[in-house]
Structure formats: structure tokens, C-alpha cells
Design an enzyme around this catalytic site. Structure first.
Site, PDB file in Angstrom:
ATOM      1  N   HIS A  82      55.120  68.164 -11.654  1.00  0.00           N
ATOM      2  CA  HIS A  82      56.057  67.370 -12.461  1.00  0.00           C
ATOM      3  C   HIS A  82      55.327  66.212 -13.132  1.00  0.00           C
ATOM      4  O   HIS A  82      55.558  65.921 -14.316  1.00  0.00           O
ATOM      5  CB  HIS A  82      57.177  66.852 -11.558  1.00  0.00           C
ATOM      6  CG  HIS A  82      58.289  66.179 -12.309  1.00  0.00           C
ATOM      7  ND1 HIS A  82      58.871  66.708 -13.436  1.00  0.00           N
ATOM      8  CD2 HIS A  82      58.935  64.992 -12.080  1.00  0.00           C
ATOM      9  CE1 HIS A  82      59.824  65.896 -13.875  1.00  0.00           C
ATOM     10  NE2 HIS A  82      59.868  64.844 -13.070  1.00  0.00           N
ATOM     11  N   GLU A 116      66.053  55.901  -9.504  1.00  0.00           N
ATOM     12  CA  GLU A 116      66.085  57.349  -9.766  1.00  0.00           C
ATOM     13  C   GLU A 116      66.938  57.666 -10.984  1.00  0.00           C
ATOM     14  O   GLU A 116      66.553  58.451 -11.853  1.00  0.00           O
ATOM     15  CB  GLU A 116      66.619  58.067  -8.525  1.00  0.00           C
ATOM     16  CG  GLU A 116      66.840  59.558  -8.695  1.00  0.00           C
ATOM     17  CD  GLU A 116      65.545  60.360  -8.833  1.00  0.00           C
ATOM     18  OE1 GLU A 116      65.640  61.581  -9.024  1.00  0.00           O
ATOM     19  OE2 GLU A 116      64.458  59.750  -8.755  1.00  0.00           O
TER      20      GLU A 116
END
Length: 352
Positions: free
Chosen positions: A134, A70
Site C-alpha cells: 500500500h 484514519e
């Protein structure tokens, strides 16, 4: 500026691949806050830092293996943002030199919005609507950077000798725009498939759940965009029948795109095979074949990480190949193909 624009385009591809990698290793919530990770600039690793992080977010204990994918994705996206802002600033500063300004400013504004979607992806716990938007935002950013790169390269290199005149190829332009729309729609279906973890809903080929047309598909549930905000969507919340409907629709879309471009590129190839435009037509065909092959391999080998990431990257490649072909069509020389040999001869005589 052209070199930096090309660098930003390549970096955008890397960011898209890192996003796919993060999603595929289930690390989308590896850091429960944004833009840091448990309140730190990097993933907490020491015993003391992990204790502080767990105290801050008791519902999501630290998992270092999921936190790093991440954060690496965020670092790359942040770097891309800085490069894009630099391009916009340079364009404004040198606007009197004829550099494009509106497009860099649009990209800079859009990447701010894209950053907001990245934040909402985490704070809304992978809400499928936000995740899909996104993903589409990443492809939009990449497409805009590609157009900027092509425009900047065109300022320094005059495109010439590409073959038949515009009137000969202009009739393909509306059909190519239609193909671009189909590719965008297919990418949107892929984003929705990924956001709802539907890639494994049909584990075999060429059938799905042992049927050519699964009887229990639930399209209403699968394409319900009114899902409420609140649950943790890691792993998905849809029923199996809803996911099958999404996956099957994505397959049908792939068949439609393949058939459409097979016919269109075949017709364009007949007109351009002895010209410089032939390579750009071939490029779309090659990338499309690779993308379909990767899609089939995904199902056949049960979504291996490397193939799944490559499938995402090749989706971006197909979009860019079509955009490039359209660009070349718009930038085509006006000279007639029939007069090209004579023009070349005259030019050589004048030069001599």
C-alpha cells in the site's frame, strides 16, 4: 488539465504524509471497517453513536483520537481518487486534441487497486505485506501523476537552452536509471521497516545495539514474506532480532544510495554546471542530503512525529527529483553546446 494534474500531484504528497502520520500515531486500525468508521461516515463522537459502534465491533472499542487520523487520511485519498477520475474523463473527452490518454487511464485504474489495498490494510489488520505494498502504491501513484504533469507542461512549453547535446549526457542515462532503481529499492526497504515497526530497533548512531554489525540479526525472520494472515499486526509481530535485521539493512541501503549518487551527481555536475541542467542535478543532491539528515535525526531523536513524517515526504521528494532529472535528460535539446552561442546570435539577428 495541467493545473489539475499538478493539484493531484501535490494532493498525492499530502495523502502520503497523512498515511505516515496515521501509521506513526498507531491509528492504522482507528476504524476497524472500511470505507466508513464503525458503520458511520465520520468518527462516532456522541454517546449514542459510540454505544452503537461498540455494539457493532465489541473487540475494538471506539477511540476517537485514533479514528480521526484514519478518516482524515481516507477523506484525502477519496478526494484524490475523484480528481484522478476527473483527469481520466477529461483526457478521454478531449483525446482528439492530442492530450495523453493512456497514462491518465492507467492512474485511474491503479488508484482503484490502491483503494483495495487500503481496504485490505484494515480488514487484514495491518498485515505487513499489504501495508508495504500500500505504501509503495502511494509512491507509484505519485510518480505517475508527476510524469503526467511533466508531459502536460511539455505540451505548452518547449524546453530549450539546457546545455550540452544528448550525445554528451546520454552516457549518464543508464546510470541514472540504476540510481532510480536503488531509490525504489530503498523506499521498499523503508516501507518494510515501517510495516514491521522496525524504525526503533537501532536506537543509536553510528552503531546498532552497541555493535557495528549486530551479531544476533535474524535476516530470515526479518524478511520472511510468508507471514500468515490472522493476527493483529498493530505494533508488529517480529522478534527483536528480526527487526534489527530490517533496520540495519535499511541503513546499509541508505549508505549505498548516498555513495552512488554522490559519485554520479559529481560527474554530471562537471558536465552541466554552466547550463540550465545544473539546477536539476543540484535538486537531487539537495533532496538526498535532506533525506539522509532526516533519517539520522529520526534515530538521534527517537522517531519524533514531525521528523518521521518529513522523512516519508522527503523520500517521495527524492524519487520525484530523480524522475524529473531523467525527464529533463530525455527532453534535452538536440543542438550542440558548442554551436549554441552562434545559434543565439543568428536568432537575434533574424529577429532584429
Amino acid at each position: 488539465m495541467g493545473r489539475w494534474s499538478l493539484f493531484a500531484t501535490l494532493l498525492a504528497v499530502v495523502v502520503i504524509m497523512l498515511g505516515a502520520w496515521t501509521r506513526l500515531v498507531d491509528a492504522g486500525l482507528g476504524c476497524p471497517d472500511w470505507p466508513g468508521c464503525y458503520g458511520f461516515l465520520a468518527v462516532p463522537q456522541s454517546a449514542e453513536s459510540i454505544a452503537i459502534a461498540n455494539a457493532r465491533f465489541p473487540e475494538t472499542p471506539v477511540d476517537v483520537a485514533k479514528g480521526w487520523p484514519e478518516m482524515i487520511h481516507r477523506y484525502a485519498a477519496g478526494t484524490l481518487g475523484l480528481v484522478v477520475f476527473g483527469l481520466a474523463g477529461y483526457a478521454i473527452r478531449h483525446r482528439r486534441e492530442g492530450l495523453p490518454v493512456k497514462l491518465p487511464l492507467f492512474i485511474a485504474a491503479f488508484i482503484v487497486l490502491q483503494g483495495a489495498f487500503g481496504m485490505w490494510t484494515v480488514t487484514l489488520k495491518l498485515w505487513p505485506q499489504v501495508v508495504a505494498l500500500h505504501l509503495l502504491g502511494g509512491f507509484t501513484t505519485l510518480s505517475a501523476l508527476t510524469l503526467l504533469t511533466l508531459r502536460l507542461r511539455a505540451r505548452h512549453k518547449e524546453i530549450s537552452g539546457l546545455g550540452p547535446s544528448r550525445p554528451t549526457l546520454n552516457r549518464f542515462r543508464p546510470w541514472l536509471y540504476g540510481g532510480l532503481a536503488l531509490v525504489i529499492l530503498q523506499i521498499a526497504l523503508g516501507a518494510w521497516t515501517a510495516a514491521n515497526y522496525a524504525a526503533v530497533a537501532c536506537p543509536e548512531l553510528p552503531t546498532c545495539q552497541g555493535e557495528w554489525w549486530p551479531a544476533d540479526m535474524d535476516f530470515q525472520h526479518g524478511f520472511d514474506i510468508a507471514q500468515h494472515v490472522g493476527p493483529n499486526y498493530l505494533g508488529g509481530q517480529l522478534t527483536a532480532d528480526g527487526r534489527v535485521a530490517i533496520h540495519f539493512t535499511h541503513r546499509l541501503g541508505a549508505i549505498l544510495v548516498l555513495g552512488y549518487f554522490a559519485l554520479l551527481l559529481g560527474l554530471m555536475w562537471r558536465r552541466t554546471r554552466h547550463t540550465g541542467m545544473a539546477w536539476h542535478v543540484q535538486l537531487v543532491a539537495i533532496v538526498l542530503a535532506a533525506q539522509v539528515t532526516l533519517g539520522l535525526a529520526n534515530v538521534a531523536f527517537h522517531i519524533p512525529l514531525s521528523i518521521a513524517v518529513a522523512h516519508n515526504a522527503m523520500g517521495a521528494g527524492l524519487l520525484l527529483a530523480v524522475i524529473n532529472l531523467l525527464w529533463r535528460l530525455h527532453e534535452h535539446p538536440q543542438a550542440n553546446a558548442e554551436s549554441s552561442p552562434h545559434t543565439t546570435t543568428i536568432n537575434r539577428e533574424v529577429t532584429a
